[in-house]
Write a protein that holds these residues in place. Structure first.
Motif, mmCIF file in Angstrom:
data_model
loop_
_atom_site.group_PDB
_atom_site.id
_atom_site.type_symbol
_atom_site.label_atom_id
_atom_site.label_comp_id
_atom_site.label_asym_id
_atom_site.label_seq_id
_atom_site.Cartn_x
_atom_site.Cartn_y
_atom_site.Cartn_z
ATOM 1 N N ARG A 140 5.901 -3.588 -7.900
ATOM 2 C CA ARG A 140 6.857 -2.817 -7.091
ATOM 3 C C ARG A 140 8.200 -3.410 -7.479
ATOM 4 O O ARG A 140 9.186 -2.479 -7.345
ATOM 5 C CB ARG A 140 6.668 -3.126 -5.446
ATOM 6 C CG ARG A 140 5.203 -2.405 -5.122
ATOM 7 C CD ARG A 140 4.856 -2.898 -3.734
ATOM 8 N NE ARG A 140 6.037 -2.519 -2.821
ATOM 9 C CZ ARG A 140 6.207 -2.897 -1.513
ATOM 10 N NH1 ARG A 140 5.900 -4.149 -1.139
ATOM 11 N NH2 ARG A 140 7.104 -2.439 -0.813
ATOM 12 N N GLU A 180 -0.419 -1.675 -4.751
ATOM 13 C CA GLU A 180 0.543 -2.131 -5.650
ATOM 14 C C GLU A 180 0.855 -3.411 -5.524
ATOM 15 O O GLU A 180 1.413 -3.888 -4.458
ATOM 16 C CB GLU A 180 1.643 -1.305 -5.896
ATOM 17 C CG GLU A 180 1.393 0.096 -6.384
ATOM 18 C CD GLU A 180 2.537 1.001 -6.556
ATOM 19 O OE1 GLU A 180 3.673 0.524 -6.471
ATOM 20 O OE2 GLU A 180 2.483 2.173 -7.025
ATOM 21 N N TRP A 200 1.053 -1.111 0.072
ATOM 22 C CA TRP A 200 -0.049 0.042 -0.089
ATOM 23 C C TRP A 200 0.924 1.282 -0.229
ATOM 24 O O TRP A 200 1.616 1.422 0.777
ATOM 25 C CB TRP A 200 -0.940 0.090 1.135
ATOM 26 C CG TRP A 200 -1.933 -1.042 1.173
ATOM 27 C CD1 TRP A 200 -1.809 -2.337 1.591
ATOM 28 C CD2 TRP A 200 -3.200 -0.944 0.530
ATOM 29 N NE1 TRP A 200 -3.095 -2.807 1.351
ATOM 30 C CE2 TRP A 200 -3.977 -2.018 0.655
ATOM 31 C CE3 TRP A 200 -3.799 0.087 -0.478
ATOM 32 C CZ2 TRP A 200 -5.307 -2.263 0.030
ATOM 33 C CZ3 TRP A 200 -5.101 -0.029 -0.901
ATOM 34 C CH2 TRP A 200 -5.715 -1.182 -0.518
ATOM 35 N N LYS A 201 0.660 2.132 -1.208
ATOM 36 C CA LYS A 201 1.732 3.134 -1.315
ATOM 37 C C LYS A 201 0.804 4.432 -0.954
ATOM 38 O O LYS A 201 -0.390 4.681 -1.574
ATOM 39 C CB LYS A 201 2.231 3.234 -2.617
ATOM 40 C CG LYS A 201 2.945 4.234 -2.788
ATOM 41 C CD LYS A 201 3.606 4.477 -4.263
ATOM 42 C CE LYS A 201 2.644 4.988 -5.334
ATOM 43 N NZ LYS A 201 2.980 5.144 -6.742
#
Length: 262
Positions: free
Chosen positions: A22, A17, A2-3
């Motif tokens: 990633r 993502e 989670w970004k």
């Protein structure tokens, strides 16, 4: 996985993502994290019962398999009457209580009309509440009533872009005129076109023209929990360009990217 997504003057939320994406981004940037190699080399299982692969991976599975699929495109064409989608953009998002929001700004305006499809998940039963005129209260599950009242935010609002501000920002509509996250939402604002409350396991479809902005209201710390959604934006044919052949979309496949300008 989670970004955090920004910048803060336009938006703040978490975007999912997958580990392999990633890893690809790390290779493109020339970085290498040996601690993640073993994890990323493992086959991706969207239903794996791990902290990293649960909710985000399940939503990502819907984003990449169901929502862009030809059968779903056929269904969209039938229920919307807009014809076959031509492409899509989308994100898997999480809005956390006391943290996250998006802002109405000219960068979200589109050149052509689009169909917004948002699959939302949040605490509650996902049932529409009724209004009790005797008590002036919403009747339903506690969580559903809280979301539908709008008091804790988390709803998606559509507003008309101000014509005067639009002219000042030029033809590309990329200038100022933004609403800050601390601005009070005014229910009497005559530019409001539609407000869609957060509701569990609910798909909302909204046909948005180029003069319409949308934003997700700041989610209050008193909300029952996070708002999770898969938000897609489908390119559709304008009504005057639709083909007469109704079978045109039966064999279509959607094209698009995982990034969206919202």
């Amino acid at each position: 996985c989670w970004k955090a997504v920004g910048p803060a003057h336009k938006q703040r939320f978490l975007q999912y993502e997958p580990p392999k994406e990633r890893e690809g981004a790390a290779k493109d940037s020339g970085t290498n994290d040996d601690t993640n190699n073993d994890k990323n080399d493992q086959p991706s299982d969207p239903f794996a019962d791990t902290e990293e692969q649960t909710t985000g991976a399940l939503l990502h599975h819907l984003h990449r398999t169901l929502l862009p699929s030809p059968p779903f495109a056929n269904w969209l064409a039938l229920v919307s009457g807009l014809g076959a989608p031509l492409g899509h953009r989308g994100r898997v998002r999480r809005f956390r209580p006391g943290h996250d929001y998006t802002v109405a700004h000219y960068g979200v305006l589109t050149r052509r009309s689009v169909l917004d499809a948002t699959l939302c998940f949040c605490p509650g039963e996902g049932k529409q509440c009724t209004y009790d005129e005797a008590t002036n209260e919403l009747v339903g599950s506690d969580d559903d009533a809280v979301w539908e009242s709008g008091d804790v935010g988390g709803f998606e609002c559509y507003i008309a872009a101000d014509d005067d501000d639009d002219e000042e920002n030029g033809e590309n509509g990329r200038g100022g005129g933004t609403k800050g996250p601390d601005d009070e939402y005014n229910e009497d604002d005559d530019t409001e076109l539609l407000s869609v409350s957060a509701s569990n396991n609910t798909l909302s479809l909204v046909y948005r023209d180029p003069g319409t902005m949308r934003f997700v209201k700041y989610l209050s710390a008193s909300a029952p929990g996070s708002r999770w959604d898969v938000a897609l934006e489908y390119d559709v044919q304008p009504e005057d360009e639709e083909e007469e052949d109704g079978d045109e979309y039966n064999a279509m496949s959607l094209s698009g990217s995982s990034e969206a300008p919202f």
